[in-house]
Design a protein around this motif. Structure first.
Motif, PDB file in Angstrom:
ATOM      1  N   GLY A  45       0.425  -0.813   0.002  1.00 12.47           N
ATOM      2  CA  GLY A  45      -0.040  -0.584  -0.361  1.00 12.47           C
ATOM      3  C   GLY A  45       0.752   1.054   0.237  1.00 12.47           C
ATOM      4  N   GLY A  46       1.786   1.348   0.769  1.00  6.86           N
ATOM      5  CA  GLY A  46       2.850   2.050   0.721  1.00  6.86           C
ATOM      6  C   GLY A  46       3.547   2.535  -0.875  1.00  6.86           C
ATOM      7  N   GLU A  50       0.171   4.046  -2.497  1.00  8.12           N
ATOM      8  CA  GLU A  50       0.289   5.357  -1.880  1.00  8.12           C
ATOM      9  C   GLU A  50       1.054   6.328  -3.293  1.00  8.12           C
ATOM     10  OE1 GLU A  50      -0.644   8.455   1.809  1.00  8.12           O
ATOM     11  OE2 GLU A  50      -0.973   6.237   1.873  1.00  8.12           O
ATOM     12  N   SER A  97       0.410   6.887  -6.518  1.00  8.38           N
ATOM     13  CA  SER A  97      -0.993   7.294  -6.834  1.00  8.38           C
ATOM     14  C   SER A  97      -0.894   8.868  -5.986  1.00  8.38           C
ATOM     15  CB  SER A  97      -2.267   6.358  -5.826  1.00  8.38           C
ATOM     16  OG  SER A  97      -1.893   6.582  -5.078  1.00  8.38           O
ATOM     17  N   ASN A  98      -0.213   9.251  -6.361  1.00 10.16           N
ATOM     18  CA  ASN A  98       0.249  10.473  -5.320  1.00 10.16           C
ATOM     19  C   ASN A  98      -1.308  10.534  -4.023  1.00 10.16           C
ATOM     20  OD1 ASN A  98       1.792  11.279  -6.557  1.00 10.16           O
ATOM     21  ND2 ASN A  98       0.455  11.426  -8.747  1.00 10.16           N
ATOM     22  N   SER A  99      -1.342   9.937  -2.959  1.00 14.14           N
ATOM     23  CA  SER A  99      -2.468   9.247  -2.360  1.00 14.14           C
ATOM     24  C   SER A  99      -3.306   9.380  -2.882  1.00 14.14           C
ATOM     25  CB  SER A  99      -1.780  10.827  -1.551  1.00 14.14           C
ATOM     26  OG  SER A  99      -0.352  10.365  -1.161  1.00 14.14           O
ATOM     27  N   ALA A 100      -3.613   9.980  -4.002  1.00 15.94           N
ATOM     28  CA  ALA A 100      -5.559   8.695  -4.448  1.00 15.94           C
ATOM     29  C   ALA A 100      -5.760   7.216  -3.470  1.00 15.94           C
ATOM     30  CB  ALA A 100      -5.424   8.815  -5.705  1.00 15.94           C
ATOM     31  N   VAL A 101      -4.898   6.674  -3.627  1.00 15.92           N
ATOM     32  CA  VAL A 101      -5.117   5.415  -2.710  1.00 15.92           C
ATOM     33  C   VAL A 101      -4.130   5.767  -1.078  1.00 15.92           C
ATOM     34  CG1 VAL A 101      -4.861   3.256  -2.139  1.00 15.92           C
ATOM     35  CG2 VAL A 101      -5.260   3.715  -4.778  1.00 15.92           C
ATOM     36  N   THR A 102      -4.894   5.770  -0.643  1.00 12.71           N
ATOM     37  CA  THR A 102      -4.170   5.783   0.587  1.00 12.71           C
ATOM     38  C   THR A 102      -3.489   4.746   1.685  1.00 12.71           C
ATOM     39  OG1 THR A 102      -5.981   5.963   2.375  1.00 12.71           O
ATOM     40  CG2 THR A 102      -4.175   8.306   0.882  1.00 12.71           C
ATOM     41  N   THR A 103      -2.588   4.557   3.060  1.00 14.81           N
ATOM     42  CA  THR A 103      -2.438   3.123   2.859  1.00 14.81           C
ATOM     43  C   THR A 103      -2.355   3.605   5.275  1.00 14.81           C
ATOM     44  OG1 THR A 103      -1.198   1.536   3.700  1.00 14.81           O
ATOM     45  CG2 THR A 103       0.206   3.446   3.021  1.00 14.81           C
ATOM     46  N   GLY A 104      -1.591   2.323   5.445  1.00  9.43           N
ATOM     47  CA  GLY A 104      -1.565   2.781   6.974  1.00  9.43           C
ATOM     48  C   GLY A 104      -0.918   2.223   7.878  1.00  9.43           C
ATOM     49  N   GLN A 114      -7.096  -1.013  -8.670  1.00  9.37           N
ATOM     50  CA  GLN A 114      -6.274  -0.009  -7.510  1.00  9.37           C
ATOM     51  C   GLN A 114      -4.879  -0.658  -9.084  1.00  9.37           C
ATOM     52  OE1 GLN A 114      -4.101  -1.180  -3.962  1.00  9.37           O
ATOM     53  NE2 GLN A 114      -5.769  -1.095  -2.719  1.00  9.37           N
TER      54      GLN A 114
END
Length: 159
Positions: free
Chosen positions: A14-15, A18, A21-28, A126
């Motif tokens: 996910g990192g 992120e 995707s320029n933070s269009a998809v975020t991760t924890g 994604q």
């Protein structure tokens, strides 16, 4: 890690999504691949990272109590050795060293592999989003990698 003459750990999961995707998809959290897990864990400890423990805590990763950042070492080999290591994106961070990030094509293929497994249907979207954002991706390599990750069930045309 590079100060110890080791390759830098590689950001995956996910990192990497992120980032690409320029933070269009975020991760924890941030997933890493390194063949030098013990050395990286020593570095984590020296920087104040801890392994959360106690009732209700189910993590295999490292958390920084002040920064609220989490890292997990998920493998010692990048995509079971199928990814082309020459495609890894290396980012020079100056005095902080080098950051290594899985190639966008391999990240897309990995997402398609998770989709094909049936355990993560959201991963296809994604993968589509990443390909849309990276129209300059090496399509021949990407198609081959998708086919490898999905046991031939899917190819680039399925995006």
């Amino acid at each position: 890690m590079t100060a110890q003459d080791f390759e830098p750990p590689i950001l995956v999961g996910g990192g990497a999504v992120e980032l690409y995707s320029n933070s269009a998809v975020t991760t924890g959290d941030f997933d890493l691949v390194t063949a030098r897990q013990e050395s990286l864990e020593h570095i984590f400890r020296s920087l104040g990272f801890v392994r959360p423990s106690g009732p209700g805590i189910a993590t295999r990763g490292w958390m920084h109590p002040d920064l609220k950042l989490g890292f997990e070492i998920v493998s010692s080999t990048l995509l079971d050795g199928l990814a082309d290591r020459d495609r890894i994106l290396l980012v020079d961070l100056g005095a902080d060293g080098i950051a290594a990030i899985i190639a966008v094509e391999d990240m897309i293929a990995d997402r398609m592999g998770q989709f094909a497994s049936g355990s993560a249907p959201e991963m296809r979207e994604q993968a589509r989003r990443l390909l849309t954002l990276h129209s300059d991706a090496d399509r021949a390599y990407l198609d081959r990698r998708i086919r490898e990750e999905t046991a031939g069930e899917y190819g680039i045309e399925d995006l």
